[in-house]
Structures are given as structure tokens and as C-alpha cells.
Write a protein that holds these residues in place. Sequence first.
Motif, PDB file in Angstrom:
ATOM      1  N   GLN A   1       0.828  -1.183   0.000  1.00  0.00           N
ATOM      2  CA  GLN A   1       0.000   0.000   0.000  1.00  0.00           C
ATOM      3  C   GLN A   1       0.872   1.246   0.000  1.00  0.00           C
ATOM      4  O   GLN A   1       1.790   1.359   0.818  1.00  0.00           O
ATOM      5  N   VAL A   2       0.607   2.147  -0.907  1.00  0.00           N
ATOM      6  CA  VAL A   2       1.348   3.406  -0.991  1.00  0.00           C
ATOM      7  C   VAL A   2       0.376   4.541  -0.699  1.00  0.00           C
ATOM      8  O   VAL A   2      -0.662   4.664  -1.348  1.00  0.00           O
ATOM      9  N   GLN A   3       0.718   5.363   0.264  1.00  0.00           N
ATOM     10  CA  GLN A   3      -0.114   6.526   0.585  1.00  0.00           C
ATOM     11  C   GLN A   3       0.512   7.772  -0.020  1.00  0.00           C
ATOM     12  O   GLN A   3       1.702   8.040   0.196  1.00  0.00           O
ATOM     13  N   LEU A   4      -0.296   8.508  -0.753  1.00  0.00           N
ATOM     14  CA  LEU A   4       0.162   9.714  -1.441  1.00  0.00           C
ATOM     15  C   LEU A   4      -0.536  10.933  -0.869  1.00  0.00           C
ATOM     16  O   LEU A   4      -1.750  10.899  -0.621  1.00  0.00           O
ATOM     17  N   VAL A   5       0.222  12.007  -0.716  1.00  0.00           N
ATOM     18  CA  VAL A   5      -0.341  13.244  -0.194  1.00  0.00           C
ATOM     19  C   VAL A   5       0.058  14.388  -1.123  1.00  0.00           C
ATOM     20  O   VAL A   5       1.255  14.670  -1.288  1.00  0.00           O
ATOM     21  N   ALA A  24       5.210  10.661  -0.712  1.00  0.00           N
ATOM     22  CA  ALA A  24       4.881   9.325  -0.222  1.00  0.00           C
ATOM     23  C   ALA A  24       5.864   8.959   0.887  1.00  0.00           C
ATOM     24  O   ALA A  24       7.011   9.394   0.876  1.00  0.00           O
ATOM     25  N   SER A  25       5.394   8.170   1.816  1.00  0.00           N
ATOM     26  CA  SER A  25       6.257   7.780   2.927  1.00  0.00           C
ATOM     27  C   SER A  25       7.012   6.484   2.648  1.00  0.00           C
ATOM     28  O   SER A  25       7.997   6.184   3.309  1.00  0.00           O
ATOM     29  N   GLU A  26       6.544   5.738   1.649  1.00  0.00           N
ATOM     30  CA  GLU A  26       7.156   4.446   1.392  1.00  0.00           C
ATOM     31  C   GLU A  26       8.300   4.574   0.377  1.00  0.00           C
ATOM     32  O   GLU A  26       8.148   5.234  -0.657  1.00  0.00           O
ATOM     33  N   ARG A  27       9.417   3.909   0.660  1.00  0.00           N
ATOM     34  CA  ARG A  27      10.562   3.955  -0.251  1.00  0.00           C
ATOM     35  C   ARG A  27      10.238   3.304  -1.588  1.00  0.00           C
ATOM     36  O   ARG A  27      10.834   3.661  -2.610  1.00  0.00           O
ATOM     37  N   PHE A  29       7.923   3.856  -3.400  1.00  0.00           N
ATOM     38  CA  PHE A  29       7.425   4.911  -4.295  1.00  0.00           C
ATOM     39  C   PHE A  29       8.444   5.226  -5.380  1.00  0.00           C
ATOM     40  O   PHE A  29       8.085   5.559  -6.510  1.00  0.00           O
ATOM     41  N   ARG A  30       9.722   5.093  -5.027  1.00  0.00           N
ATOM     42  CA  ARG A  30      10.792   5.440  -5.954  1.00  0.00           C
ATOM     43  C   ARG A  30      10.823   4.556  -7.191  1.00  0.00           C
ATOM     44  O   ARG A  30      11.388   4.937  -8.213  1.00  0.00           O
ATOM     45  N   SER A  31      10.233   3.386  -7.100  1.00  0.00           N
ATOM     46  CA  SER A  31      10.244   2.463  -8.233  1.00  0.00           C
ATOM     47  C   SER A  31       9.010   2.587  -9.112  1.00  0.00           C
ATOM     48  O   SER A  31       8.918   1.924 -10.145  1.00  0.00           O
ATOM     49  N   TYR A  32       8.085   3.464  -8.729  1.00  0.00           N
ATOM     50  CA  TYR A  32       6.821   3.584  -9.446  1.00  0.00           C
ATOM     51  C   TYR A  32       6.825   4.703 -10.469  1.00  0.00           C
ATOM     52  O   TYR A  32       7.453   5.754 -10.279  1.00  0.00           O
ATOM     53  N   THR A  33       6.055   4.479 -11.525  1.00  0.00           N
ATOM     54  CA  THR A  33       5.646   5.569 -12.405  1.00  0.00           C
ATOM     55  C   THR A  33       4.661   6.440 -11.625  1.00  0.00           C
ATOM     56  O   THR A  33       3.837   5.919 -10.862  1.00  0.00           O
ATOM     57  N   ARG A  72      10.772  14.720 -10.419  1.00  0.00           N
ATOM     58  CA  ARG A  72      10.742  13.969  -9.170  1.00  0.00           C
ATOM     59  C   ARG A  72      12.096  14.024  -8.482  1.00  0.00           C
ATOM     60  O   ARG A  72      13.139  14.170  -9.128  1.00  0.00           O
ATOM     61  N   ASP A  73      12.025  13.897  -7.155  1.00  0.00           N
ATOM     62  CA  ASP A  73      13.214  13.819  -6.318  1.00  0.00           C
ATOM     63  C   ASP A  73      13.063  12.551  -5.492  1.00  0.00           C
ATOM     64  O   ASP A  73      12.380  12.550  -4.464  1.00  0.00           O
ATOM     65  N   ASN A  74      13.677  11.487  -5.933  1.00  0.00           N
ATOM     66  CA  ASN A  74      13.502  10.205  -5.247  1.00  0.00           C
ATOM     67  C   ASN A  74      14.134  10.185  -3.859  1.00  0.00           C
ATOM     68  O   ASN A  74      13.720   9.403  -3.007  1.00  0.00           O
ATOM     69  N   ALA A  75      15.103  11.021  -3.640  1.00  0.00           N
ATOM     70  CA  ALA A  75      15.686  11.099  -2.299  1.00  0.00           C
ATOM     71  C   ALA A  75      14.669  11.624  -1.286  1.00  0.00           C
ATOM     72  O   ALA A  75      14.768  11.328  -0.094  1.00  0.00           O
ATOM     73  N   LYS A  76      13.706  12.392  -1.779  1.00  0.00           N
ATOM     74  CA  LYS A  76      12.662  12.959  -0.927  1.00  0.00           C
ATOM     75  C   LYS A  76      11.327  12.248  -1.114  1.00  0.00           C
ATOM     76  O   LYS A  76      10.316  12.682  -0.537  1.00  0.00           O
TER      77      LYS A  76
END
Length: 122
Positions: A1-5, A24-27, A29-33, A72-76
Motif C-alpha cells: 500500500q502506498v499513501q500519497l499526499v 509518499a512515505s514508502e521507499r 514509491f521510488r520504483s513507481y511511475t 521527481r526527487d527520489n531522495a525525498k
Amino acid sequence: QVQLVESGGGLVQAGGSLRLSCAASERTFRSYTVGWFRQAPGKEREFVAVTNWSGSTTTTADSVKGRFTISRDNAKNTVYLQMNSLKPEDTAIYYCACGARLGISQYEYNYWGQGTQVTVSS
């Protein structure tokens, strides 16, 4: 589950700019389109922009091309939508969503944020 704000929406005059954020709080997220969509009152939800997992591939809708930029900034764990030269017809609720495929159909996305309102006055 990925939560987006989503955040960054608001009221702006025509010609102005806003930057929306999708966090997103989940890491994972970085692998998703990640895509941005919008829905105006009485209209169907429409595609705005999409980025692949690394940000190396992006696509924007013709209606916003040259005015909106997705990044996007995957570090964030954050995706942005920079909106310039806003028009009254850009008024809508803006949603971010993530999924496995790089697509422009809302049905290709599994996780959605709650949306943020953008209102452009003339």
C-alpha cells in the motif's frame, strides 16, 4: 500500500504559477511511475503529466505542454508538477497517482492521493 499526499494547490490569478507536490512515505514509491491527473466540475478526470521511476522519461498532455513540467526527487520520495502561465481552464482538483506502467490512462494507476484544489481566476 502506498499513501500519497498532494499539496501546493490554491487560488492564483491567470498567468501565475503554482508548484504541486506529491509525497509518499514508502521507499517503494521510488520504483513507481507517477502521474498527475485533474478533474474539473462536471468533467471526467483527465491526464496531465507522467514520469517514469527515474524521471528520465516524461510526457505531458497537449493542453498543458510548454506550461507544466513534471519532475521527481527520489531522495525525498516526492514528485512535483510545476505549473506556469496558468489559465482559468486549468481550474480543477489535481490528483497524483502511482503505478507500475508508464501510461496516460487513469485505470493503469493503483494508488491515488486525495487531491488538491487549484483555482485560477481571470
